[in-house]
Design a protein around this motif. Structure first.
Motif, mmCIF file in Angstrom:
data_model
loop_
_atom_site.group_PDB
_atom_site.id
_atom_site.type_symbol
_atom_site.label_atom_id
_atom_site.label_comp_id
_atom_site.label_asym_id
_atom_site.label_seq_id
_atom_site.Cartn_x
_atom_site.Cartn_y
_atom_site.Cartn_z
ATOM 1 N N TRP A 207 0.830 -1.202 0.000
ATOM 2 C CA TRP A 207 0.000 0.000 0.000
ATOM 3 C C TRP A 207 0.874 1.265 0.000
ATOM 4 O O TRP A 207 0.662 2.187 -0.791
ATOM 5 C CB TRP A 207 -0.905 -0.024 1.231
ATOM 6 C CG TRP A 207 -1.851 1.129 1.349
ATOM 7 C CD1 TRP A 207 -1.608 2.342 1.905
ATOM 8 C CD2 TRP A 207 -3.209 1.167 0.908
ATOM 9 N NE1 TRP A 207 -2.710 3.146 1.842
ATOM 10 C CE2 TRP A 207 -3.715 2.441 1.236
ATOM 11 C CE3 TRP A 207 -4.051 0.253 0.281
ATOM 12 C CZ2 TRP A 207 -5.040 2.829 0.954
ATOM 13 C CZ3 TRP A 207 -5.355 0.622 -0.007
ATOM 14 C CH2 TRP A 207 -5.841 1.897 0.328
ATOM 15 N N ARG A 211 2.849 4.247 -3.105
ATOM 16 C CA ARG A 211 2.597 5.668 -2.874
ATOM 17 C C ARG A 211 3.876 6.458 -2.651
ATOM 18 O O ARG A 211 3.840 7.685 -2.568
ATOM 19 C CB ARG A 211 1.671 5.837 -1.660
ATOM 20 C CG ARG A 211 0.227 5.448 -1.941
ATOM 21 C CD ARG A 211 -0.564 5.267 -0.654
ATOM 22 N NE ARG A 211 -2.002 5.192 -0.895
ATOM 23 C CZ ARG A 211 -2.620 4.137 -1.418
ATOM 24 N NH1 ARG A 211 -1.911 3.062 -1.744
ATOM 25 N NH2 ARG A 211 -3.917 4.149 -1.619
ATOM 26 N N GLY A 263 -5.179 -7.623 -2.697
ATOM 27 C CA GLY A 263 -4.134 -6.728 -3.213
ATOM 28 C C GLY A 263 -2.750 -7.314 -3.067
ATOM 29 O O GLY A 263 -1.915 -7.194 -3.974
ATOM 30 N N GLN A 301 -4.809 -3.372 -9.675
ATOM 31 C CA GLN A 301 -5.399 -2.037 -9.665
ATOM 32 C C GLN A 301 -6.816 -2.072 -9.094
ATOM 33 O O GLN A 301 -7.206 -1.195 -8.325
ATOM 34 C CB GLN A 301 -5.429 -1.472 -11.088
ATOM 35 C CG GLN A 301 -5.943 -0.052 -11.196
ATOM 36 C CD GLN A 301 -4.905 0.985 -10.823
ATOM 37 O OE1 GLN A 301 -3.842 0.656 -10.308
ATOM 38 N NE2 GLN A 301 -5.209 2.241 -11.066
ATOM 39 N N HIS A 304 -6.533 -2.804 -5.260
ATOM 40 C CA HIS A 304 -5.956 -1.643 -4.581
ATOM 41 C C HIS A 304 -7.059 -0.631 -4.284
ATOM 42 O O HIS A 304 -7.157 -0.086 -3.175
ATOM 43 C CB HIS A 304 -4.882 -1.031 -5.481
ATOM 44 C CG HIS A 304 -4.019 -0.024 -4.798
ATOM 45 N ND1 HIS A 304 -2.878 0.488 -5.385
ATOM 46 C CD2 HIS A 304 -4.097 0.592 -3.597
ATOM 47 C CE1 HIS A 304 -2.309 1.349 -4.578
ATOM 48 N NE2 HIS A 304 -3.039 1.435 -3.474
ATOM 49 N N ASP A 305 -7.907 -0.404 -5.267
ATOM 50 C CA ASP A 305 -9.001 0.544 -5.108
ATOM 51 C C ASP A 305 -9.993 0.067 -4.047
ATOM 52 O O ASP A 305 -10.414 0.839 -3.175
ATOM 53 C CB ASP A 305 -9.697 0.725 -6.455
ATOM 54 C CG ASP A 305 -10.825 1.740 -6.410
ATOM 55 O OD1 ASP A 305 -10.714 2.723 -5.652
ATOM 56 O OD2 ASP A 305 -11.817 1.554 -7.137
ATOM 57 N N GLY A 308 -9.220 0.180 -0.146
ATOM 58 C CA GLY A 308 -9.372 1.485 0.491
ATOM 59 C C GLY A 308 -10.760 1.738 1.042
ATOM 60 O O GLY A 308 -10.962 2.689 1.813
ATOM 61 N N THR A 337 -6.622 6.961 0.637
ATOM 62 C CA THR A 337 -7.180 5.778 -0.012
ATOM 63 C C THR A 337 -7.475 5.942 -1.499
ATOM 64 O O THR A 337 -7.601 4.940 -2.210
ATOM 65 C CB THR A 337 -8.475 5.336 0.701
ATOM 66 O OG1 THR A 337 -9.405 6.424 0.714
ATOM 67 C CG2 THR A 337 -8.175 4.901 2.121
ATOM 68 N N ASN A 338 -7.607 7.177 -2.000
ATOM 69 C CA ASN A 338 -7.906 7.329 -3.427
ATOM 70 C C ASN A 338 -6.661 7.514 -4.286
ATOM 71 O O ASN A 338 -6.762 7.758 -5.496
ATOM 72 C CB ASN A 338 -8.895 8.474 -3.664
ATOM 73 C CG ASN A 338 -8.336 9.837 -3.261
ATOM 74 O OD1 ASN A 338 -7.248 9.931 -2.713
ATOM 75 N ND2 ASN A 338 -9.111 10.875 -3.532
ATOM 76 N N ILE A 340 -4.538 5.559 -5.922
ATOM 77 C CA ILE A 340 -4.318 4.164 -6.327
ATOM 78 C C ILE A 340 -3.447 4.031 -7.569
ATOM 79 O O ILE A 340 -3.100 2.921 -7.957
ATOM 80 C CB ILE A 340 -5.660 3.442 -6.561
ATOM 81 C CG1 ILE A 340 -6.435 4.083 -7.713
ATOM 82 C CG2 ILE A 340 -6.484 3.447 -5.278
ATOM 83 C CD1 ILE A 340 -7.636 3.269 -8.150
#
Length: 408
Positions: A207, A211, A263, A301, A304-305, A308, A337-338, A340
């Protein structure tokens, strides 16, 4: 890989100014297709998605494990009507990927039985309404996504094994290791499993890794956990029995665990394929690896979304905490969380500009790295030593493959 000197236009047309050349090419292609079909024909009834989980398509895994590192026959076969024979290393890479896909298919099948869609494409199980609804808190279409991810992994494994067989190479069969118990919750089939989804230690550092704009695991960098508790204990990602369906926050914690586990699994595949692609020699084998790999990234992907959307809570039965990742002490670019899309970060050399990439993609030890990560995840708790021996042999063989070499 040998240079093909193809123009972009040639990828979309078979036209040529010489009709005789065109006819010869078509005849050769038809002959090749017929030869491949004949070699694969005996396997067809075993390679359908409907029968995939219940039938064997290869020799016994014990036999394969015993002779794997010494056996070069299958991988050295050259088909005169193909684009050339696989190198030993290429076959080893495809064999390891087939094993990885069998493992993925097994775990996704368990998720689908309880929280997906059970149909002719992905049969088995009858669903568990309470667990399905808890998973759908993350997204109302989770059952469809779980179904489609399961279907994809089943077809990946079946295709890789069929391709190996078409080249005279040895496919992978893990059926003798389907010995782990099923969930006892309503909706689960009572059959032997390859994987254990009921004692997971989920690494959620993916996660924060995706980022970061100044770190890359290929440089040895490490990353904080998004859900620290998941990496510090053993937790179920599916209900172990109907007793896990209550209290509500306990069941939701199980669904949240599944969401982050989805994920974790798919980011692994996202990295594994490009990491091993760097070792492939045979043009067609490379095409396979480059064609399957991006589907793993599509899966990642999606998950991952959805992860969140896991609601903040504390499991009243074990104290597992799912924090609000958008609020202090979390929040910001590491946890929001957004966020991604893969944040641009360092690649190859810290002197280069940052770039949005899959990470890691280091090829050295990639297959063993995948095995170690899945083992640390708790996915194989209860498996036999023979299973680990075979999996390690497959991984070591893939990691010894060399681009451009006939062997390792």
């Amino acid at each position: 890989m040998k240079s093909t000197n193809r123009s972009t236009a040639s990828l979309f047309t078979t036209s040529t100014s010489n009709p005789n050349v065109k006819e010869a090419a078509i005849n050769k292609a038809e002959t090749q297709d017929k030869n491949v079909e004949e070699r694969v024909k005996p396997l067809k009834s075993f390679l359908s998605r409907r029968s995939f989980l219940g039938k064997s398509i290869a020799v016994g895994a014990g036999t394969m494990g015993a002779g794997l590192l010494a056996n070069t026959l299958a991988a050295q076969v050259s088909d005169p009507d193909s684009r050339g024979g696989l190198t030993r290393g290429d076959a080893d890479i495809l064999r390891f990927l087939a094993a990885a896909e069998l493992i993925e298919a097994d775990l996704w099948q368990q998720y689908n039985e309880l929280a997906g869609i059970q149909d002719s494409e992905v049969p088995g199980g009858t669903g568990n309404p309470a667990y399905t609804n808890a998973v759908k808190v993350l997204d109302g279409d989770m059952d469809q996504y779980i179904h489609d991810n399961t279907d994809d992994e089943i077809t990946h494994a079946a295709f890789l094994n069929a391709y190996l067989a078409s080249k005279g190479a040895e496919p992978v069969n893990l059926d003798q290791f389907r010995t782990l118990p099923s969930s006892q919750a309503t909706g689960a089939q009572q059959i032997g499993r390859l994987t254990n989804l009921m004692q997971l230690t989920v690494d959620t550092s993916w996660w924060t890794r995706y980022r970061s704009d100044n770190k890359n695991p290929d440089f040895g960098d490490t990353f904080p956990q998004a859900i620290a508790g998941l990496a510090a204990g053993q937790f179920p990602a599916i209900p172990r029995n109907d007793g896990d369906l209550t209290p509500p926050d306990h069941l939701q914690a199980i669904a949240n665990t599944a969401g982050f586990h989805f994920g974790f699994i798919e980011q692994g595949g996202t990295s594994l394929y490009p990491s091993l692609a760097q070792r492939v020699t045979h043009d067609e084998a490379l095409r396979i690896v480059l064609s399957i790999g991006p589907t793993e990234a599509m899966h990642f992907q999606t998950w991952h979304d959805k992860a969140g959307n896991a609601p903040p809570l504390t499991d009243p039965t074990n104290g597992l905490v799912f924090p609000d990742l958008n609020s202090p002490p979390f929040g910001g670019e590491e946890f929001q969380t957004n966020l991604i899309m893969p944040e641009p970060t360092i690649f190859l050399n810290r002197a280069f500009p940052i770039v949005s990439i899959v990470r890691p993609t280091e090829t050295d030890g990639a297959a063993m790295g995948a095995v170690n990560a899945l083992t640390a995840d708790g996915l194989f708790i209860g498996q036999s030593q023979a299973f680990f021996t075979l999996l390690n042999q497959l991984a070591q063989a893939a990691d010894h493959a060399r681009h451009g070499g006939r062997g390792r």
